[in-house]
Design a protein around this motif. Structure first.
Motif, short mmCIF file in Angstrom:
data_model
loop_
_atom_site.label_atom_id
_atom_site.label_comp_id
_atom_site.label_asym_id
_atom_site.label_seq_id
_atom_site.Cartn_x
_atom_site.Cartn_y
_atom_site.Cartn_z
N UNK A 31 0.82 -1.21 0.00
CA UNK A 31 0.00 0.00 0.00
C UNK A 31 0.86 1.26 0.00
N UNK A 32 2.02 1.20 0.62
CA UNK A 32 2.92 2.35 0.59
C UNK A 32 3.34 2.66 -0.85
N UNK A 33 3.65 1.62 -1.59
CA UNK A 33 4.01 1.80 -3.00
C UNK A 33 2.80 2.33 -3.78
N UNK A 34 1.61 1.82 -3.45
CA UNK A 34 0.40 2.27 -4.14
C UNK A 34 0.16 3.76 -3.91
N UNK A 35 0.42 4.25 -2.70
CA UNK A 35 0.23 5.67 -2.43
C UNK A 35 1.27 6.52 -3.15
N UNK A 36 2.49 6.03 -3.27
CA UNK A 36 3.50 6.76 -4.05
C UNK A 36 3.09 6.81 -5.51
N UNK A 37 2.62 5.68 -6.03
CA UNK A 37 2.15 5.64 -7.42
C UNK A 37 0.96 6.57 -7.60
N UNK A 38 0.08 6.63 -6.58
CA UNK A 38 -1.08 7.51 -6.67
C UNK A 38 -0.66 8.97 -6.81
N UNK A 39 0.36 9.39 -6.08
CA UNK A 39 0.85 10.75 -6.22
C UNK A 39 1.41 11.03 -7.59
N UNK A 40 2.15 10.08 -8.13
CA UNK A 40 2.72 10.24 -9.47
C UNK A 40 1.62 10.29 -10.52
N UNK A 41 0.67 9.38 -10.41
CA UNK A 41 -0.44 9.34 -11.37
C UNK A 41 -1.25 10.62 -11.30
N UNK A 42 -1.51 11.12 -10.11
CA UNK A 42 -2.26 12.37 -9.98
C UNK A 42 -1.53 13.51 -10.67
N UNK A 43 -0.21 13.56 -10.51
CA UNK A 43 0.56 14.58 -11.19
C UNK A 43 0.47 14.49 -12.69
N UNK A 44 0.55 13.28 -13.20
CA UNK A 44 0.45 13.08 -14.65
C UNK A 44 -0.93 13.47 -15.16
N UNK A 45 -1.95 12.93 -14.54
CA UNK A 45 -3.30 13.07 -15.11
C UNK A 45 -3.92 14.44 -14.87
N UNK A 46 -3.65 15.04 -13.73
CA UNK A 46 -4.26 16.34 -13.43
C UNK A 46 -3.92 17.37 -14.50
N UNK A 47 -2.65 17.48 -14.82
CA UNK A 47 -2.24 18.46 -15.83
C UNK A 47 -2.56 17.99 -17.24
N UNK A 48 -2.39 16.72 -17.49
CA UNK A 48 -2.57 16.22 -18.86
C UNK A 48 -4.01 16.27 -19.31
N UNK A 49 -4.96 15.93 -18.44
CA UNK A 49 -6.37 15.99 -18.84
C UNK A 49 -6.77 17.42 -19.15
N UNK A 50 -6.39 18.34 -18.31
CA UNK A 50 -6.75 19.74 -18.55
C UNK A 50 -6.08 20.24 -19.83
N UNK A 51 -4.81 19.92 -20.01
CA UNK A 51 -4.12 20.32 -21.24
C UNK A 51 -4.76 19.69 -22.46
N UNK A 52 -5.15 18.42 -22.35
CA UNK A 52 -5.76 17.75 -23.49
C UNK A 52 -7.08 18.42 -23.86
N UNK A 53 -7.90 18.75 -22.87
CA UNK A 53 -9.18 19.41 -23.14
C UNK A 53 -8.94 20.75 -23.83
N UNK A 54 -7.99 21.50 -23.33
CA UNK A 54 -7.72 22.82 -23.93
C UNK A 54 -7.16 22.68 -25.33
N UNK A 55 -6.27 21.72 -25.55
CA UNK A 55 -5.70 21.53 -26.88
C UNK A 55 -6.70 20.94 -27.87
N UNK A 56 -7.61 20.14 -27.40
CA UNK A 56 -8.57 19.47 -28.27
C UNK A 56 -9.62 20.45 -28.79
#
Length: 136
Positions: free
Chosen positions: A40-65
């Motif tokens: 679970x410790x690894x899962x929470x680290x992965x969760x932070x990384x995934x949040x960083x990737x997706x939070x900016x990328x989804x918003x950028x994708x919507x704006x670029x699309x």
């Protein structure tokens, strides 16, 4: 800042990469059910990384699309759907956990991320490629 800079250039790739990493979270949670809390410790680290990737990328994708005149509509719709999903998802999730246990919710989460990953590969075109094909 690193994720935002990368997301500006390779938005669709970053969304797919984030979804791929997102598959690890429920897998680690399912492993933790039999081995103890260490995964679970690894899962929470992965969760932070995934949040960083997706939070900016989804918003950028919507704006670029969206075209410039559609950006406020797409951005508002994206934020509204996102907020409603965050508000309502705990209800069926809690009912599923109560009825079938935590393993079931992690399996559903894994299947959901796999489905989102498949949709992103099969149906989502990179906005930078989309603008090149429209101008030709």
């Amino acid at each position: 800042l690193l994720f935002a800079r990368i997301g500006d250039r390779r938005t669709t790739f970053i969304v797919r990469f984030g979804l791929g990493l997102g598959m690890l979270q429920p897998i680690f949670a399912l492993i933790a059910a039999s081995t103890g809390p260490a995964p679970l410790y690894i899962a929470f680290i992965v969760m932070g990384i995934v949040s960083g990737f997706l939070e900016f990328s989804f918003v950028n994708w919507v704006i670029m699309y969206a075209t410039p005149d559609q950006r406020p509509i797409y951005s508002g719709l994206f934020n509204t759907v996102y907020a409603v999903a965050l508000l309502l998802a705990p209800i069926p999730g809690g009912m599923l956990v109560e009825a079938l246990g935590y393993e079931a919710i992690f399996i559903v989460a894994l299947l959901s991320v796999i489905a989102a990953f498949f949709v992103s590969i099969r149906y989502v075109e990179a906005p930078e490629n989309r603008s090149k094909t429209e101008s030709a």
